[in-house]
Motif scaffolding. Structure first.
Motif, PDB file in Angstrom:
ATOM      1  N   HIS A  32       0.849  -1.194   0.000  1.00 31.98           N
ATOM      2  CA  HIS A  32       0.000   0.000   0.000  1.00 31.98           C
ATOM      3  C   HIS A  32       0.889   1.251   0.000  1.00 31.98           C
ATOM      4  CE1 HIS A  32      -3.659   2.250   0.494  1.00 31.98           C
ATOM      5  NE2 HIS A  32      -2.991   3.012   1.342  1.00 31.98           N
ATOM      6  N   TYR A  33       0.552   2.187  -0.866  1.00 31.46           N
ATOM      7  CA  TYR A  33       1.312   3.441  -0.994  1.00 31.46           C
ATOM      8  C   TYR A  33       0.394   4.626  -0.762  1.00 31.46           C
ATOM      9  CZ  TYR A  33       4.923   0.662  -3.309  1.00 31.46           C
ATOM     10  OH  TYR A  33       5.889  -0.263  -3.597  1.00 31.46           O
ATOM     11  N   GLU A  34       0.918   5.632  -0.116  1.00 30.54           N
ATOM     12  CA  GLU A  34       0.269   6.941   0.061  1.00 30.54           C
ATOM     13  C   GLU A  34       1.340   7.991  -0.207  1.00 30.54           C
ATOM     14  OE1 GLU A  34      -2.870   7.866   0.629  1.00 30.54           O
ATOM     15  OE2 GLU A  34      -3.604   5.812   0.759  1.00 30.54           O
ATOM     16  N   MET A  35       1.669   8.189  -1.473  1.00 29.01           N
ATOM     17  CA  MET A  35       2.744   9.118  -1.842  1.00 29.01           C
ATOM     18  C   MET A  35       2.178  10.247  -2.704  1.00 29.01           C
ATOM     19  SD  MET A  35       5.806   6.367  -2.789  1.00 29.01           S
ATOM     20  CE  MET A  35       6.493   7.477  -3.967  1.00 29.01           C
ATOM     21  N   PRO A  36       2.317  11.485  -2.268  1.00 26.19           N
ATOM     22  CA  PRO A  36       1.901  12.601  -3.117  1.00 26.19           C
ATOM     23  C   PRO A  36       2.894  12.769  -4.266  1.00 26.19           C
ATOM     24  CG  PRO A  36       3.029  13.409  -1.178  1.00 26.19           C
ATOM     25  CD  PRO A  36       2.920  11.918  -1.018  1.00 26.19           C
ATOM     26  N   SER A  37       2.565  13.612  -5.202  1.00 23.04           N
ATOM     27  CA  SER A  37       3.508  13.952  -6.264  1.00 23.04           C
ATOM     28  C   SER A  37       4.754  14.557  -5.612  1.00 23.04           C
ATOM     29  CB  SER A  37       2.866  14.965  -7.213  1.00 23.04           C
ATOM     30  OG  SER A  37       3.796  15.379  -8.177  1.00 23.04           O
ATOM     31  N   MET A  38       5.920  14.147  -6.084  1.00 19.43           N
ATOM     32  CA  MET A  38       7.183  14.637  -5.519  1.00 19.43           C
ATOM     33  C   MET A  38       8.274  14.531  -6.573  1.00 19.43           C
ATOM     34  SD  MET A  38       8.223  11.395  -3.067  1.00 19.43           S
ATOM     35  CE  MET A  38       6.647  11.318  -2.268  1.00 19.43           C
ATOM     36  N   SER A  39       9.479  14.898  -6.215  1.00 21.68           N
ATOM     37  CA  SER A  39      10.614  14.722  -7.105  1.00 21.68           C
ATOM     38  C   SER A  39      10.650  13.266  -7.560  1.00 21.68           C
ATOM     39  CB  SER A  39      11.905  15.077  -6.365  1.00 21.68           C
ATOM     40  OG  SER A  39      13.020  14.489  -6.982  1.00 21.68           O
ATOM     41  N   LEU A  40      10.772  13.037  -8.864  1.00 18.38           N
ATOM     42  CA  LEU A  40      10.788  11.675  -9.382  1.00 18.38           C
ATOM     43  C   LEU A  40      11.925  10.872  -8.773  1.00 18.38           C
ATOM     44  CD1 LEU A  40       9.574   9.558 -11.239  1.00 18.38           C
ATOM     45  CD2 LEU A  40      11.008  10.460 -13.076  1.00 18.38           C
ATOM     46  N   SER A  41      13.059  11.481  -8.616  1.00 17.10           N
ATOM     47  CA  SER A  41      14.209  10.806  -8.029  1.00 17.10           C
ATOM     48  C   SER A  41      13.886  10.278  -6.638  1.00 17.10           C
ATOM     49  CB  SER A  41      15.405  11.765  -7.966  1.00 17.10           C
ATOM     50  OG  SER A  41      16.475  11.184  -7.290  1.00 17.10           O
ATOM     51  N   VAL A  42      13.263  11.103  -5.811  1.00 17.37           N
ATOM     52  CA  VAL A  42      12.908  10.711  -4.448  1.00 17.37           C
ATOM     53  C   VAL A  42      11.858   9.605  -4.478  1.00 17.37           C
ATOM     54  CG1 VAL A  42      11.840  11.509  -2.291  1.00 17.37           C
ATOM     55  CG2 VAL A  42      13.542  12.934  -3.454  1.00 17.37           C
ATOM     56  N   ALA A  43      10.838   9.736  -5.329  1.00 16.12           N
ATOM     57  CA  ALA A  43       9.776   8.726  -5.416  1.00 16.12           C
ATOM     58  C   ALA A  43      10.343   7.369  -5.835  1.00 16.12           C
ATOM     59  CB  ALA A  43       8.698   9.180  -6.396  1.00 16.12           C
ATOM     60  N   LEU A  44      11.227   7.370  -6.813  1.00 21.52           N
ATOM     61  CA  LEU A  44      11.836   6.118  -7.270  1.00 21.52           C
ATOM     62  C   LEU A  44      12.660   5.479  -6.151  1.00 21.52           C
ATOM     63  CD1 LEU A  44      12.942   7.221 -10.842  1.00 21.52           C
ATOM     64  CD2 LEU A  44      11.231   5.462 -10.319  1.00 21.52           C
ATOM     65  N   GLN A  45      13.409   6.295  -5.428  1.00 27.81           N
ATOM     66  CA  GLN A  45      14.216   5.774  -4.322  1.00 27.81           C
ATOM     67  C   GLN A  45      13.337   5.179  -3.226  1.00 27.81           C
ATOM     68  OE1 GLN A  45      17.022   8.760  -2.978  1.00 27.81           O
ATOM     69  NE2 GLN A  45      17.501   9.309  -5.088  1.00 27.81           N
ATOM     70  N   LYS A  46      12.211   5.832  -2.931  1.00 29.43           N
ATOM     71  CA  LYS A  46      11.308   5.325  -1.893  1.00 29.43           C
ATOM     72  C   LYS A  46      10.749   3.960  -2.286  1.00 29.43           C
ATOM     73  CE  LYS A  46       9.719   9.646   0.104  1.00 29.43           C
ATOM     74  NZ  LYS A  46       9.180   9.646   1.453  1.00 29.43           N
ATOM     75  N   ILE A  47      10.314   3.827  -3.529  1.00 31.74           N
ATOM     76  CA  ILE A  47       9.754   2.557  -3.987  1.00 31.74           C
ATOM     77  C   ILE A  47      10.834   1.481  -3.994  1.00 31.74           C
ATOM     78  CG2 ILE A  47       8.741   1.338  -5.958  1.00 31.74           C
ATOM     79  CD1 ILE A  47       7.271   4.008  -6.602  1.00 31.74           C
ATOM     80  N   ALA A  48      12.008   1.811  -4.488  1.00 31.84           N
ATOM     81  CA  ALA A  48      13.101   0.828  -4.532  1.00 31.84           C
ATOM     82  C   ALA A  48      13.451   0.352  -3.127  1.00 31.84           C
ATOM     83  CB  ALA A  48      14.323   1.429  -5.220  1.00 31.84           C
ATOM     84  N   ARG A  49      13.597   1.269  -2.204  1.00 37.04           N
ATOM     85  CA  ARG A  49      13.942   0.919  -0.829  1.00 37.04           C
ATOM     86  C   ARG A  49      12.858   0.059  -0.188  1.00 37.04           C
ATOM     87  NH1 ARG A  49      14.366   5.990   1.295  1.00 37.04           N
ATOM     88  NH2 ARG A  49      16.021   6.477  -0.137  1.00 37.04           N
ATOM     89  N   ARG A  50      11.630   0.458  -0.394  1.00 36.25           N
ATOM     90  CA  ARG A  50      10.506  -0.257   0.237  1.00 36.25           C
ATOM     91  C   ARG A  50      10.333  -1.671  -0.304  1.00 36.25           C
ATOM     92  NH1 ARG A  50       4.323   1.343   0.727  1.00 36.25           N
ATOM     93  NH2 ARG A  50       3.833  -0.137   2.372  1.00 36.25           N
TER      94      ARG A  50
END
Length: 110
Positions: A32-50
């Motif tokens: 489950h994700y609850e991520m607002p629009s953000m820097s693509l770099s940060v979003a990709l890192q969050k998904i990869a880490r998770r």
């Protein structure tokens, strides 16, 4: 009469509880994700880490871009596809590594 009225009230509750549990069922590998629009770099890192993946991204291709918001249950493939929608990027996931690159240019022969 008492048992009939009880059955009338309990039957809808059983139907509703089975419907709700089916609606909440996740596909294998979904988080489950609850991520607002953000820097693509940060979003990709969050998904990869998770999802315990490595991330390899073309820094020029993602520079200055913003991800789409991500709300709901997604597999890693689905999550990446959503956040890069409309950004002229492609991705591939191989051996627990997410590769992000510019979308292939479609060439037409005249």
């Amino acid at each position: 009469m008492r048992s009939n009225s009880f059955a009338i009230f309990i039957a809808p509750a059983i139907i509703l509880s089975s419907w709700a549990s089916g609606a909440a069922a996740k596909e294998p590998g979904q988080l489950h994700y609850e991520m607002p629009s953000m820097s693509l770099s940060v979003a990709l890192q969050k998904i990869a880490r998770r999802t315990d993946h490595q991330l390899v991204a073309d820094s020029i291709a993602i520079r200055g871009k913003r991800s789409k918001a991500l709300r709901g249950d997604y597999t890693v493939d689905q999550a990446i596809a959503v956040i890069i929608t409309g950004l002229d990027l492609d991705f591939e996931i191989k051996d627990r590594t997410i590769f992000i690159r510019p979308a292939a240019i479609q060439r037409t022969t005249v």
